[in-house]
Design a protein around this motif. Structure first.
Motif, PDB file in Angstrom:
ATOM      1  N   ASP A 180     -16.952 -65.933 -14.603  1.00 13.53           N
ATOM      2  CA  ASP A 180     -17.597 -66.255 -13.330  1.00 13.53           C
ATOM      3  C   ASP A 180     -16.666 -65.981 -12.155  1.00 13.53           C
ATOM      4  O   ASP A 180     -17.065 -65.379 -11.154  1.00 13.53           O
ATOM      5  CB  ASP A 180     -18.044 -67.717 -13.339  1.00 13.53           C
ATOM      6  CG  ASP A 180     -18.755 -68.109 -12.065  1.00 13.53           C
ATOM      7  OD1 ASP A 180     -19.777 -67.467 -11.732  1.00 13.53           O
ATOM      8  OD2 ASP A 180     -18.288 -69.056 -11.388  1.00 13.53           O
ATOM      9  N   ARG A 208     -17.070 -59.057  -6.622  1.00 15.01           N
ATOM     10  CA  ARG A 208     -18.110 -58.945  -5.602  1.00 15.01           C
ATOM     11  C   ARG A 208     -17.501 -58.974  -4.201  1.00 15.01           C
ATOM     12  O   ARG A 208     -17.868 -58.191  -3.326  1.00 15.01           O
ATOM     13  CB  ARG A 208     -19.126 -60.078  -5.764  1.00 15.01           C
ATOM     14  CG  ARG A 208     -20.332 -59.923  -4.864  1.00 15.01           C
ATOM     15  CD  ARG A 208     -21.381 -61.031  -5.022  1.00 15.01           C
ATOM     16  NE  ARG A 208     -21.547 -61.527  -6.370  1.00 15.01           N
ATOM     17  CZ  ARG A 208     -21.293 -62.791  -6.735  1.00 15.01           C
ATOM     18  NH1 ARG A 208     -20.836 -63.669  -5.861  1.00 15.01           N
ATOM     19  NH2 ARG A 208     -21.480 -63.177  -7.965  1.00 15.01           N
ATOM     20  N   HIS A 209     -16.544 -59.868  -4.000  1.00 18.37           N
ATOM     21  CA  HIS A 209     -15.885 -59.980  -2.695  1.00 18.37           C
ATOM     22  C   HIS A 209     -15.133 -58.686  -2.347  1.00 18.37           C
ATOM     23  O   HIS A 209     -15.217 -58.192  -1.222  1.00 18.37           O
ATOM     24  CB  HIS A 209     -14.936 -61.178  -2.698  1.00 18.37           C
ATOM     25  CG  HIS A 209     -14.235 -61.401  -1.410  1.00 18.37           C
ATOM     26  ND1 HIS A 209     -14.863 -61.952  -0.316  1.00 18.37           N
ATOM     27  CD2 HIS A 209     -12.973 -61.123  -1.023  1.00 18.37           C
ATOM     28  CE1 HIS A 209     -14.001 -62.002   0.686  1.00 18.37           C
ATOM     29  NE2 HIS A 209     -12.847 -61.505   0.269  1.00 18.37           N
ATOM     30  N   HIS A 243     -16.308 -62.223 -11.626  1.00 22.54           N
ATOM     31  CA  HIS A 243     -17.488 -61.666 -10.959  1.00 22.54           C
ATOM     32  C   HIS A 243     -17.432 -61.923  -9.450  1.00 22.54           C
ATOM     33  O   HIS A 243     -17.717 -61.035  -8.643  1.00 22.54           O
ATOM     34  CB  HIS A 243     -18.773 -62.270 -11.524  1.00 22.54           C
ATOM     35  CG  HIS A 243     -19.355 -61.505 -12.661  1.00 22.54           C
ATOM     36  ND1 HIS A 243     -19.821 -60.217 -12.534  1.00 22.54           N
ATOM     37  CD2 HIS A 243     -19.570 -61.855 -13.953  1.00 22.54           C
ATOM     38  CE1 HIS A 243     -20.292 -59.807 -13.702  1.00 22.54           C
ATOM     39  NE2 HIS A 243     -20.134 -60.781 -14.582  1.00 22.54           N
ATOM     40  N   LYS A 244     -17.046 -63.139  -9.073  1.00 20.47           N
ATOM     41  CA  LYS A 244     -16.995 -63.496  -7.643  1.00 20.47           C
ATOM     42  C   LYS A 244     -15.914 -62.711  -6.917  1.00 20.47           C
ATOM     43  O   LYS A 244     -16.120 -62.237  -5.795  1.00 20.47           O
ATOM     44  CB  LYS A 244     -16.778 -65.002  -7.488  1.00 20.47           C
ATOM     45  CG  LYS A 244     -17.994 -65.803  -7.896  1.00 20.47           C
ATOM     46  CD  LYS A 244     -17.731 -67.289  -7.852  1.00 20.47           C
ATOM     47  CE  LYS A 244     -18.973 -68.062  -8.298  1.00 20.47           C
ATOM     48  NZ  LYS A 244     -18.723 -69.506  -8.384  1.00 20.47           N
TER      49      LYS A 244
END
Length: 136
Positions: free
Chosen positions: A22, A29-30, A25-26
């Motif tokens: 998780d 994405r950032h 992924h964050k």
């Protein structure tokens, strides 16, 4: 009781893996959104394959390095960038944080701050990022 204990350990390991996935992924994405928002066509990442074999870390630093999921983070960045048309290139990390971005002299770094004889001073991660940006 042994089977119950092993299942509890597996559950904890699975939970840690899901949490790291998780977080990766964050972060990915950032990074990709930042590249998109700044009209950056290429993301450069250090090629860290083999880092576990070549690292000289000992003690608790070895455990931190082996628990680090950088390959998964790299994969996430690559596929998220590909979806929006951004190229990801891997760069050789050799001496990037030891080379002065101003005069190109190589100096051994002992702490987080890089200092050069020419007067340049900065955080060694920033020095590495500047050198990677200049080589590409």
């Amino acid at each position: 009781g042994k089977k119950k204990k092993l299942n509890a350990i597996r559950t904890l390991n699975d939970k840690e893996a899901r949490i790291m996935q998780d977080i990766n992924h964050k972060i990915a994405r950032h990074i990709v959104r930042f590249a998109r928002d700044t009209n950056c066509g290429t993301i450069h990442l250090e090629n860290l394959s083999g880092i576990r074999r070549t690292s000289r870390q000992r003690g608790k630093h070895t455990a931190i390095l082996h628990n680090w999921t950088f390959a998964q983070l790299t994969d996430f960045i690559e596929y998220k960038a590909r979806e929006i048309g951004i190229v990801v290139k891997k760069v050789n990390p050799e001496y990037t944080s030891q080379t002065c971005p101003t005069c190109k002299a190589r100096n051994k770094v002992t702490d987080r701050t890089y200092q050069c004889g020419c007067g340049y001073r900065g955080h060694r991660d920033r020095v590495g990022a500047l050198n990677i940006a200049q080589t590409t």
